[in-house]
Design an enzyme around this catalytic site. Structure first.
Site, mmCIF file in Angstrom:
data_model
loop_
_atom_site.group_PDB
_atom_site.id
_atom_site.type_symbol
_atom_site.label_atom_id
_atom_site.label_comp_id
_atom_site.label_asym_id
_atom_site.label_seq_id
_atom_site.Cartn_x
_atom_site.Cartn_y
_atom_site.Cartn_z
ATOM 1 C CD GLN A 62 -2.884 -0.889 2.458
ATOM 2 O OE1 GLN A 62 -3.464 0.159 2.735
ATOM 3 N NE2 GLN A 62 -2.934 -1.968 3.214
HETATM 4 P P1 GTP Z 1 -0.553 -6.162 0.296
HETATM 5 O O1 GTP Z 1 -0.261 -6.966 1.510
HETATM 6 O O2 GTP Z 1 -1.716 -5.224 0.467
HETATM 7 O O3 GTP Z 1 0.638 -5.466 -0.251
HETATM 8 O O4 GTP Z 1 -1.045 -7.210 -0.874
HETATM 9 P P2 GTP Z 1 -0.323 -8.555 -1.333
HETATM 10 O O5 GTP Z 1 0.590 -8.268 -2.472
HETATM 11 O O6 GTP Z 1 0.265 -9.277 -0.175
HETATM 12 O O7 GTP Z 1 -1.547 -9.386 -1.956
HETATM 13 P P3 GTP Z 1 -2.318 -10.627 -1.282
HETATM 14 O O8 GTP Z 1 -1.428 -11.816 -1.226
HETATM 15 O O9 GTP Z 1 -2.953 -10.164 -0.035
HETATM 16 O O10 GTP Z 1 -3.406 -10.934 -2.414
HETATM 17 C C1 GTP Z 1 -4.348 -9.956 -2.826
HETATM 18 C C2 GTP Z 1 -5.537 -10.649 -3.472
HETATM 19 O O11 GTP Z 1 -5.151 -11.252 -4.708
HETATM 20 C C3 GTP Z 1 -6.130 -11.782 -2.634
HETATM 21 O O12 GTP Z 1 -7.529 -11.739 -2.779
HETATM 22 C C4 GTP Z 1 -5.564 -13.029 -3.278
HETATM 23 O O13 GTP Z 1 -6.399 -14.164 -3.129
HETATM 24 C C5 GTP Z 1 -5.514 -12.617 -4.733
HETATM 25 N N1 GTP Z 1 -4.488 -13.364 -5.492
HETATM 26 C C6 GTP Z 1 -3.203 -13.570 -5.147
HETATM 27 N N2 GTP Z 1 -2.558 -14.271 -6.101
HETATM 28 C C7 GTP Z 1 -3.463 -14.519 -7.070
HETATM 29 C C8 GTP Z 1 -3.403 -15.211 -8.328
HETATM 30 O O14 GTP Z 1 -2.368 -15.737 -8.766
HETATM 31 N N3 GTP Z 1 -4.552 -15.239 -9.058
HETATM 32 C C9 GTP Z 1 -5.707 -14.659 -8.631
HETATM 33 N N4 GTP Z 1 -6.775 -14.770 -9.425
HETATM 34 N N5 GTP Z 1 -5.800 -14.007 -7.458
HETATM 35 C C10 GTP Z 1 -4.696 -13.935 -6.686
#
Ligand code: GTP
Ligand code: MG
Length: 171
Positions: A62
């Site tokens: 974020q």
């Molecule tokens: P921050 O902690 O806010 O920086 O986000 P992050 O990069 O850690 O992302 P996070 O792992 O929380 O995933 C964000 C969303 O994307 C979640 O709803 C996951 O289920 C979804 N997501 C993650 N990887 C994939 C993927 O390969 N395909 C799809 N369709 N959704 C995904």
């Protein structure tokens, strides 16, 4: 048994790109979280491969937390940079953050390996890893080993290839 070599990895990339989902998949199943929520600040996670013991700084992507990233650059011995391949609108923002990272004094002159995940390859309109690599101008990275893998972190696809590459770079 033999003690595994310890490696600090920084997991970076925009919010919602899938960083926490990727790291969660790499942990042993009994240590995996069931629900993934947006990371606040950062979270320290651990996973092991055949020869290495990784400590991951899973940073929040974020905007309001991105200024935390640089405080951990010195400690990082490898970087995992995650891109949402379906988020075309923010590809330019991802590139800006990558360029800022690459130009940072604590990163710039180090031969630190960078593993890119072109994540969410399952989305119907996802860009290919080749296209993501072009948009981020990865071919301009000449002084660091880097590699890009397409991945689907929800299904866990493409992650092992990336981690195998990272292990080869460090071992
Ligand atoms: P921050 O902690 O806010 O920086 O986000 P992050 O990069 O850690 O992302 P996070 O792992 O929380 O995933 C964000 C969303 O994307 C979640 O709803 C996951 O289920 C979804 N997501 C993650 N990887 C994939 C993927 O390969 N395909 C799809 N369709 N959704 C995904
Ligand atoms: Mg997260």
């Amino acid at each position: 048994g033999l003690k595994k070599k310890e490696v600090n990895v920084l997991c970076l990339g925009l919010d919602n790109s899938g960083k926490t989902t990727i790291i969660n998949q790499l942990k042993p199943s009994n240590a995996q979280a069931q629900d993934i929520v947006p990371t606040i600040g950062f979270s320290i996670e651990k996973f092991k491969t055949s020869s290495l013991s990784f400590t991951v700084f899973d940073m929040s992507g974020q905007g309001r937390y991105r200024n935390l990233w640089e405080h951990y650059y010195k400690e990082g011995q490898a970087i995992i940079f995650v891109i949402d391949s379906g988020d075309k609108l923010r590809m330019v923002v991802a590139k800006e953050e990558l360029d800022t990272l690459l130009n940072h004094p604590d990163i710039k002159h180090r031969r630190i390996p960078i593993l890119f995940f072109a994540n969410k390859m399952d989305l119907r309109d996802a860009l290919s890893s080749v296209k993501v690599s072009q948009l981020l101008c990865l071919e301009n990275i000449k002084d660091k080993p880097w590699h890009i893998c397409a991945s689907d972190a929800v299904k866990g696809e493409g992650l092992q290839e990336g981690v195998d590459w990272l292990q080869e770079q460090i071992a």
